[in-house]
Design a protein around this motif. Structure first.
Motif, PDB file in Angstrom:
ATOM      1  N   ALA A   1      26.147 -15.168  -1.953  1.00 36.79           N
ATOM      2  CA  ALA A   1      24.709 -15.170  -2.268  1.00 36.79           C
ATOM      3  C   ALA A   1      24.112 -13.825  -1.869  1.00 36.79           C
ATOM      4  N   MET A   2      23.271 -13.308  -2.733  1.00 43.37           N
ATOM      5  CA  MET A   2      22.570 -12.066  -2.386  1.00 43.37           C
ATOM      6  C   MET A   2      21.170 -12.089  -2.973  1.00 43.37           C
ATOM      7  N   THR A   3      20.345 -11.213  -2.460  1.00 41.32           N
ATOM      8  CA  THR A   3      18.997 -11.090  -3.025  1.00 41.32           C
ATOM      9  C   THR A   3      18.829  -9.710  -3.662  1.00 41.32           C
ATOM     10  N   LEU A   4      18.141  -9.722  -4.785  1.00 37.15           N
ATOM     11  CA  LEU A   4      17.732  -8.491  -5.456  1.00 37.15           C
ATOM     12  C   LEU A   4      16.225  -8.363  -5.295  1.00 37.15           C
ATOM     13  N   LYS A   5      15.750  -7.157  -5.154  1.00 43.54           N
ATOM     14  CA  LYS A   5      14.304  -6.918  -5.088  1.00 43.54           C
ATOM     15  C   LYS A   5      13.865  -6.295  -6.408  1.00 43.54           C
ATOM     16  N   GLU A   6      12.869  -6.907  -7.015  1.00 46.36           N
ATOM     17  CA  GLU A   6      12.392  -6.426  -8.312  1.00 46.36           C
ATOM     18  C   GLU A   6      10.885  -6.192  -8.251  1.00 46.36           C
ATOM     19  N   PRO A   7      10.398  -5.201  -8.996  1.00 39.64           N
ATOM     20  CA  PRO A   7       8.944  -4.991  -9.012  1.00 39.64           C
ATOM     21  C   PRO A   7       8.235  -6.252  -9.499  1.00 39.64           C
ATOM     22  N   ILE A   8       7.113  -6.558  -8.885  1.00 39.56           N
ATOM     23  CA  ILE A   8       6.399  -7.799  -9.192  1.00 39.56           C
ATOM     24  C   ILE A   8       5.788  -7.740 -10.588  1.00 39.56           C
ATOM     25  N   GLY A   9       5.544  -6.529 -11.105  1.00 33.44           N
ATOM     26  CA  GLY A   9       5.043  -6.397 -12.469  1.00 33.44           C
ATOM     27  C   GLY A   9       3.790  -5.545 -12.546  1.00 33.44           C
ATOM     28  N   VAL A  10       2.786  -6.082 -13.223  1.00 38.70           N
ATOM     29  CA  VAL A  10       1.536  -5.326 -13.413  1.00 38.70           C
ATOM     30  C   VAL A  10       0.561  -5.705 -12.291  1.00 38.70           C
ATOM     31  N   VAL A  11       0.096  -4.698 -11.574  1.00 38.59           N
ATOM     32  CA  VAL A  11      -0.777  -4.906 -10.423  1.00 38.59           C
ATOM     33  C   VAL A  11      -2.210  -4.531 -10.782  1.00 38.59           C
ATOM     34  N   ALA A  12      -3.152  -5.408 -10.482  1.00 39.76           N
ATOM     35  CA  ALA A  12      -4.572  -5.057 -10.555  1.00 39.76           C
ATOM     36  C   ALA A  12      -5.009  -4.663  -9.155  1.00 39.76           C
ATOM     37  N   ALA A  13      -5.446  -3.430  -8.987  1.00 40.92           N
ATOM     38  CA  ALA A  13      -5.931  -2.948  -7.687  1.00 40.92           C
ATOM     39  C   ALA A  13      -7.437  -2.778  -7.789  1.00 40.92           C
ATOM     40  N   ILE A  14      -8.168  -3.534  -6.987  1.00 37.60           N
ATOM     41  CA  ILE A  14      -9.640  -3.492  -7.038  1.00 37.60           C
ATOM     42  C   ILE A  14     -10.129  -2.979  -5.690  1.00 37.60           C
ATOM     43  N   ILE A  15     -10.861  -1.867  -5.731  1.00 40.02           N
ATOM     44  CA  ILE A  15     -11.202  -1.194  -4.467  1.00 40.02           C
ATOM     45  C   ILE A  15     -12.719  -1.054  -4.289  1.00 40.02           C
ATOM     46  N   PRO A  16     -13.141  -0.902  -3.028  1.00 43.53           N
ATOM     47  CA  PRO A  16     -14.563  -0.731  -2.734  1.00 43.53           C
ATOM     48  C   PRO A  16     -14.950   0.757  -2.742  1.00 43.53           C
ATOM     49  N   TRP A  17     -16.187   1.025  -2.393  1.00 45.68           N
ATOM     50  CA  TRP A  17     -16.734   2.387  -2.479  1.00 45.68           C
ATOM     51  C   TRP A  17     -16.681   3.131  -1.161  1.00 45.68           C
ATOM     52  N   ASN A  18     -16.296   2.475  -0.065  1.00 44.46           N
ATOM     53  CA  ASN A  18     -16.460   3.142   1.229  1.00 44.46           C
ATOM     54  C   ASN A  18     -15.389   4.176   1.545  1.00 44.46           C
ATOM     55  N   GLY A  19     -14.252   4.136   0.819  1.00 47.29           N
ATOM     56  CA  GLY A  19     -13.230   5.177   0.989  1.00 47.29           C
ATOM     57  C   GLY A  19     -12.464   5.300  -0.315  1.00 47.29           C
ATOM     58  N   PRO A  20     -13.120   5.786  -1.369  1.00 43.34           N
ATOM     59  CA  PRO A  20     -12.552   5.665  -2.722  1.00 43.34           C
ATOM     60  C   PRO A  20     -11.195   6.351  -2.911  1.00 43.34           C
ATOM     61  N   LEU A  21     -11.082   7.585  -2.456  1.00 43.20           N
ATOM     62  CA  LEU A  21      -9.814   8.301  -2.645  1.00 43.20           C
ATOM     63  C   LEU A  21      -8.720   7.656  -1.800  1.00 43.20           C
ATOM     64  N   PHE A  22      -9.047   7.419  -0.538  1.00 44.16           N
ATOM     65  CA  PHE A  22      -8.101   6.787   0.384  1.00 44.16           C
ATOM     66  C   PHE A  22      -7.623   5.452  -0.184  1.00 44.16           C
ATOM     67  N   SER A  23      -8.555   4.626  -0.645  1.00 41.34           N
ATOM     68  CA  SER A  23      -8.170   3.303  -1.146  1.00 41.34           C
ATOM     69  C   SER A  23      -7.314   3.408  -2.404  1.00 41.34           C
ATOM     70  N   ALA A  24      -7.669   4.329  -3.305  1.00 41.70           N
ATOM     71  CA  ALA A  24      -6.883   4.482  -4.534  1.00 41.70           C
ATOM     72  C   ALA A  24      -5.449   4.874  -4.183  1.00 41.70           C
ATOM     73  N   ALA A  25      -5.297   5.851  -3.297  1.00 46.06           N
ATOM     74  CA  ALA A  25      -3.959   6.327  -2.925  1.00 46.06           C
ATOM     75  C   ALA A  25      -3.182   5.232  -2.193  1.00 46.06           C
ATOM     76  N   TRP A  26      -3.869   4.549  -1.294  1.00 42.25           N
ATOM     77  CA  TRP A  26      -3.240   3.553  -0.425  1.00 42.25           C
ATOM     78  C   TRP A  26      -2.783   2.342  -1.235  1.00 42.25           C
ATOM     79  N   LYS A  27      -3.455   2.044  -2.334  1.00 42.53           N
ATOM     80  CA  LYS A  27      -3.034   0.906  -3.173  1.00 42.53           C
ATOM     81  C   LYS A  27      -1.988   1.332  -4.200  1.00 42.53           C
ATOM     82  N   ILE A  28      -2.161   2.513  -4.808  1.00 42.01           N
ATOM     83  CA  ILE A  28      -1.293   2.882  -5.928  1.00 42.01           C
ATOM     84  C   ILE A  28       0.104   3.324  -5.450  1.00 42.01           C
ATOM     85  N   ALA A  29       0.158   4.122  -4.370  1.00 41.20           N
ATOM     86  CA  ALA A  29       1.452   4.694  -3.981  1.00 41.20           C
ATOM     87  C   ALA A  29       2.525   3.634  -3.678  1.00 41.20           C
TER      88      ALA A  29
END
Ligand code: NAI
Ligand code: MG
Length: 490
Positions: free
Chosen positions: A144-172
């Motif tokens: 028995a083994m496990t494979l890790k696969e991308p979950i698929g299409v991600v919706a990332a919804i972020i607030p305004w208090n740290g826009p660049l930081f949040s975009a990078a932190w969610k997308i990367a």
């Protein structure tokens, strides 16, 4: 510094769909304002349901296309190139956040290290993703083994208090995991995320892997209801988070929720007050208090209560409130009129419920400050646990200070909240520190520090502050599915 008008003229204001910046099908747009002046900075395309549909389709096609065949090392290389480009353009990206949501320019530029480090950290993890082989007791010889696969299409919804930081932190981390993303920035802060999207293209992220749909809550809601989204990663208010969890049920989407807080910061009498006082003050006033992990409930042991109240108030009064573009400004305006009216409500509510106003407590309108929603760093003392300012997230520069007598008492009061995002403990006694750390129900505890964050360290909530962790390997895991594979060996 780049001239602001030139920078804005150079920054995309349309939707990023399938590798191109395009207008919305309905041709609608909305204004984004400079909170220091009230002036319109730009008009941003508003994505409707048809645009959300196109973005999700592009993200799916990217997964089924070349992006799905990228090796981990290729995903890593593209993220490292992205980090280099963000570093190259960081001053411009920071300036966009300053112009659009009012984070003072020196503080905005000070985020260079955490943002670029996060991109490189998650790039590194792209080649560290791994499953396991698992011993099992099945009666015939099966591996028995496990494979890790991308979950698929991600919706990332972020607030305004740290826009660049949040975009990078969610997308990367999503890209490290091999997912594709549809990002929905907050309507008050779309510009740096859009420019970040342009840098993704320049770095060689294939078309459709990163899409950006700008707009307000309705655009976000269209994403959360879309059957083509596999996972929602949300940062914002608890109420919107609850709405998104409900919307996600329709197609059983995976969700990560980074919600609000009312974090306790506990100062014991034996603490080094020369460190505790400034850190406690900046634990509330940083970014004009518009920070999810802000230590807005400051519990102080009675023997040093008066000293800490006076010290935090003096620190608050020493902070330079001013236009966000001035390099020596420490506290800028609140992001919007809407946010000001929320904060202003609590400035009235505190004294009405019997709190003692020590400093601040009002909007400041002198000279150039007249055009923005500047709130003086505010300290309320003698706050009791039942007051609204003690219970509700204010998201403004407002500290509530409470006196306490014993460890047991302060732990119980610190935990008497629906939130559990973070907390601080100040003492020279390691036993006391660890007793408090173990008993405060929150996702992050700082001892003799406040606000340390690192992409290698998980961050997230207990209780109604949310679930799931961002930062650390858990963050990449949150974008992976586990597939178990059985192989008959005989
Ligand atoms: P919000 O939580 O409504 O907005 C966050 C994001 O969610 C934005 O991109 C927004 O467009 C989107 N959104 C709104 N409604 C949605 C829906 N039904 N479906 C999908 N997406 C939706 O926060 P808002 O209105 O900007 O601020 C209100 C309060 O929320 C603040 O005063 C503060 O107390 C809290 N807040 C907390 C944050 C945190 O990091 N914990 C960040 C921002 C706000
Ligand atoms: Mg704005």
């Amino acid at each position: 510094m780049t001239d602001p008008a030139t920078l804005i003229a150079d920054t995309p204001t349309r939707l990023l769909i399938d590798g191109r910046f395009v207008s919305g099908e309905a041709g609608r747009d909305f204004a984004t304002l400079n909170p220091c002046t009230g002036e319109e900075l730009a008009r941003i395309a508003e994505a409707g349901p048809a645009d959300v549909d196109r973005a999700v389709a592009a993200a799916r096609a990217a997964l089924d296309g070349p992006w799905g065949r990228f090796t981990p090392a290729q995903r890593q290389a593209v993220l490292l190139r992205l980090a280099d480009l963000v570093e190259r353009d960081f001053d411009d990206l920071a300036l966009l956040d300053t112009l659009e949501m009012g984070r003072p320019i020196t503080a905005a530029r000070g985020m260079r290290d955490i943002v670029t480090r996060a991109l490189r950290h998650f790039a590194g993890l792209a080649t560290a993703i791994h499953g396991q082989t698992l011993g099992n007791s099945f009666p015939v010889d099966l591996m028995a083994m496990t494979l890790k696969e991308p979950i698929g299409v991600v919706a990332a919804i972020i607030p305004w208090n740290g826009p660049l930081f949040s975009a990078a932190w969610k997308i990367a981390p999503a890209l490290a995991a091999g997912c594709s993303v549809v990002l929905k920035p907050a309507e008050d802060a779309s510009l740096s995320p859009l420019r970040f999207g342009a840098l993704c293209l320049e770095a060689g992220v294939p078309a459709g892997v990163v899409n950006i749909v700008t707009g307000a809550g309705a655009t976000g809601a269209a994403l959360t209801e879309h059957p083509g989204i596999d996972k929602i990663s949300f940062t914002g208010s608890c109420e919107t988070g609850q709405r998104i969890i409900a919307a996600s049920a329709g197609t059983v989407k995976r969700v990560t929720m980074e919600l609000g807080g009312k974090s306790p910061n506990i100062i014991f009498a034996d603490a080094d007050l020369s460190r505790a006082i400034p850190a406690a003050a900046m634990g509330v006033f940083n970014n004009a208090g518009q920070v999810c992990a802000a230590g807005t409930r400051l519990f102080v042991e009675r023997a040093v209560y008066d000293e800490v109240v006076a010290g935090v108030a003096a620190f608050a009064e020493s902070l330079r409130l001013g236009p966000s573009l001035s390099p020596d400004t420490q506290i800028g305006p609140l992001v919007s009129a809407k946010q000001f009216s929320r904060v202003d409500h609590y400035l009235d509510r505190g004294p009405a419920e019997g709190a003692r106003l020590v400093t601040g407590g009002a909007r400041v309108t002198e000279g150039v400050l007249a055009t923005g929603h500047y709130v003086a760093p505010t300290v309320f003392a003698d706050v009791t646990d039942d007051m609204a300012i003690a219970r509700e997230e204010i998201f403004g520069p407002v500290a509530s200070i409470f006196a306490f007598d014993t460890l047991d008492e302060v732990i119980e009061r610190a935990n008497a909240t629906r939130f559990g995002l973070a907390g601080g403990v100040w003492t020279r006694d390691i036993g006391k520190a660890m007793a408090a750390v173990r008993r405060v129900r929150a996702g992050t505890l700082w001892v003799n520090h406040y606000f340390a964050m690192d992409p290698a360290v998980p961050f997230g909530g207990y209780k109604m502050s949310g679930f799931g962790r961002e930062g650390g390997f858990e963050h990449v895991e949150s974008y992976l599915n586990t597939k178990s594979v059985w192989i008959r060996m005989d």
